[in-house]
Design an enzyme around this catalytic site. Sequence first.
Site, mmCIF file in Angstrom:
data_model
loop_
_atom_site.group_PDB
_atom_site.id
_atom_site.type_symbol
_atom_site.label_atom_id
_atom_site.label_comp_id
_atom_site.label_asym_id
_atom_site.label_seq_id
_atom_site.Cartn_x
_atom_site.Cartn_y
_atom_site.Cartn_z
ATOM 1 N N ASP A 16 -2.156 -20.897 -9.258
ATOM 2 C CA ASP A 16 -1.804 -19.711 -8.482
ATOM 3 C C ASP A 16 -0.286 -19.762 -8.279
ATOM 4 O O ASP A 16 0.346 -20.800 -8.532
ATOM 5 C CB ASP A 16 -2.542 -19.762 -7.134
ATOM 6 C CG ASP A 16 -1.978 -18.773 -6.146
ATOM 7 O OD1 ASP A 16 -1.934 -17.576 -6.480
ATOM 8 O OD2 ASP A 16 -1.561 -19.191 -5.041
ATOM 9 N N ASP A 18 2.041 -17.557 -5.523
ATOM 10 C CA ASP A 18 2.603 -17.412 -4.171
ATOM 11 C C ASP A 18 1.989 -18.413 -3.202
ATOM 12 O O ASP A 18 0.777 -18.428 -2.993
ATOM 13 C CB ASP A 18 2.384 -15.987 -3.658
ATOM 14 C CG ASP A 18 3.159 -14.991 -4.494
ATOM 15 O OD1 ASP A 18 4.390 -15.066 -4.502
ATOM 16 O OD2 ASP A 18 2.515 -14.163 -5.166
ATOM 17 N N GLY A 59 -1.974 -8.653 -2.376
ATOM 18 C CA GLY A 59 -1.220 -7.674 -3.167
ATOM 19 C C GLY A 59 -0.160 -6.999 -2.318
ATOM 20 O O GLY A 59 -0.453 -6.529 -1.208
ATOM 21 N N GLY A 60 1.073 -6.960 -2.824
ATOM 22 C CA GLY A 60 2.183 -6.403 -2.068
ATOM 23 C C GLY A 60 2.012 -4.919 -1.750
ATOM 24 O O GLY A 60 2.216 -4.485 -0.608
ATOM 25 N N GLU A 62 -0.781 -3.187 -1.753
ATOM 26 C CA GLU A 62 -1.968 -3.031 -0.910
ATOM 27 C C GLU A 62 -1.646 -3.408 0.548
ATOM 28 O O GLU A 62 -2.091 -2.765 1.494
ATOM 29 C CB GLU A 62 -3.113 -3.914 -1.443
ATOM 30 C CG GLU A 62 -3.661 -3.501 -2.803
ATOM 31 C CD GLU A 62 -2.847 -3.958 -4.001
ATOM 32 O OE1 GLU A 62 -1.737 -4.524 -3.824
ATOM 33 O OE2 GLU A 62 -3.300 -3.737 -5.137
ATOM 34 N N ARG A 63 -0.842 -4.479 0.710
ATOM 35 C CA ARG A 63 -0.462 -4.954 2.053
ATOM 36 C C ARG A 63 0.373 -3.908 2.781
ATOM 37 O O ARG A 63 0.185 -3.620 3.954
ATOM 38 C CB ARG A 63 0.325 -6.260 1.884
ATOM 39 C CG ARG A 63 0.633 -7.007 3.141
ATOM 40 C CD ARG A 63 1.166 -8.397 2.786
ATOM 41 N NE ARG A 63 0.213 -9.117 1.970
ATOM 42 C CZ ARG A 63 0.528 -9.811 0.871
ATOM 43 N NH1 ARG A 63 1.763 -9.903 0.475
ATOM 44 N NH2 ARG A 63 -0.412 -10.416 0.190
ATOM 45 N N HIS A 95 7.861 -0.875 -2.655
ATOM 46 C CA HIS A 95 7.456 -2.072 -3.403
ATOM 47 C C HIS A 95 8.445 -2.366 -4.524
ATOM 48 O O HIS A 95 8.810 -3.531 -4.768
ATOM 49 C CB HIS A 95 6.035 -1.872 -3.951
ATOM 50 C CG HIS A 95 5.457 -3.107 -4.568
ATOM 51 N ND1 HIS A 95 5.280 -3.258 -5.918
ATOM 52 C CD2 HIS A 95 5.034 -4.280 -3.996
ATOM 53 C CE1 HIS A 95 4.764 -4.450 -6.160
ATOM 54 N NE2 HIS A 95 4.607 -5.089 -5.026
ATOM 55 N N SER A 138 3.070 -9.483 -8.848
ATOM 56 C CA SER A 138 3.506 -8.700 -10.010
ATOM 57 C C SER A 138 4.082 -9.616 -11.088
ATOM 58 O O SER A 138 4.757 -10.604 -10.780
ATOM 59 C CB SER A 138 4.605 -7.720 -9.615
ATOM 60 O OG SER A 138 4.311 -7.120 -8.387
ATOM 61 N N LEU A 139 3.855 -9.242 -12.343
ATOM 62 C CA LEU A 139 4.317 -10.053 -13.482
ATOM 63 C C LEU A 139 5.825 -10.311 -13.428
ATOM 64 O O LEU A 139 6.289 -11.424 -13.651
ATOM 65 C CB LEU A 139 3.932 -9.356 -14.794
ATOM 66 C CG LEU A 139 4.333 -10.092 -16.064
ATOM 67 C CD1 LEU A 139 3.660 -11.459 -16.163
ATOM 68 C CD2 LEU A 139 4.010 -9.262 -17.300
ATOM 69 N N ASP A 196 -3.795 -22.111 -2.898
ATOM 70 C CA ASP A 196 -3.332 -22.412 -1.538
ATOM 71 C C ASP A 196 -4.057 -21.618 -0.460
ATOM 72 O O ASP A 196 -3.818 -21.853 0.725
ATOM 73 C CB ASP A 196 -1.830 -22.137 -1.401
ATOM 74 C CG ASP A 196 -1.534 -20.648 -1.435
ATOM 75 O OD1 ASP A 196 -2.036 -19.971 -2.357
ATOM 76 O OD2 ASP A 196 -0.835 -20.141 -0.544
#
Length: 265
Positions: A16, A18, A59-60, A62-63, A95, A138-139, A196
């Site tokens: 993972d 982040d 998800g940024g 979505e958050r 975003h 995000s990629l 995490d």
Amino acid sequence: MTRDRFDIRPKALIFDVDGTIADTERDGHRVAFNEAFTDLGLSWSWSEDFYGDLLIVAGGKERLRYFIQWHKPDFPAGLAPKSETQLTELVHRLHHLKNSYYKQRIRDGKIPLRLGVKRLIQEARRRGIRLAIATTSSLENVVALLDSTLGAGALNWFDVIAAGDIVPQKKPAPDIYHYTLAQLALPPAPCLVIEDTQYGLQAATAAGLTTVVTVNGYTKTQGFSSARLVLSHLGEPDRPFRLIGGDAHGFSYVNTDLLAAIASG
Ligand code: XBP
């Protein structure tokens, strides 16, 4: 603990990003979101603690949408979205701005890798264990982080980089892990995951994967009963991890021998 005791070496190690590879949530995404808010004249500011609450949403984009819809922050005149389409536009705009600030912080070297990450990745490569990434992020952010922390060309060390909107549902859904396994052309049994969060663990477990959790400030109180091992971090030879749960087979830092011990059951 010698290497010969465990002969089942994992075939792939899936990371993972982040919070696992680096503390990007607190020091990266959060700060960059705040910079984006200021840029657009919004008086919003996410504290470290408040951001921890927002991490309930993966998800940024979505958050951010969740924050606007549920926390109903103040808008300066003319900026409040009047329709679902305008809300989506605003979320994408913020975003996009956030990602620019985030990548700049990464390029400025403000976010180091967590303890033991680089050593384990390098050792896995030497031992022929394939590497993959499975993240909600995000990629473009993942690429920036790997490039600047592991060096140019490091992207090629990873057989699969599965990121962001590539699958229909983000973690805790298992989609990103199913996708990663399909790309690796491997079943879950010979693969190990480093995560995490509870969401990440749920996603990996639902895909049939064995998982080691390295907690961080945001996740240390979450439940990780389906993890094989729960640690404070991966550790280094001179900086042992703290064992929170599971059997560390006498090891004090995570290396490929410990991974082999885990893979051997
Ligand atoms: C990471 C996330 C992401 C990041 C920001 O989850 O939840 O939303 O906060 O990502 P994980 P964006 O570590 O479980 O993959 O790039 O979407 O803003």
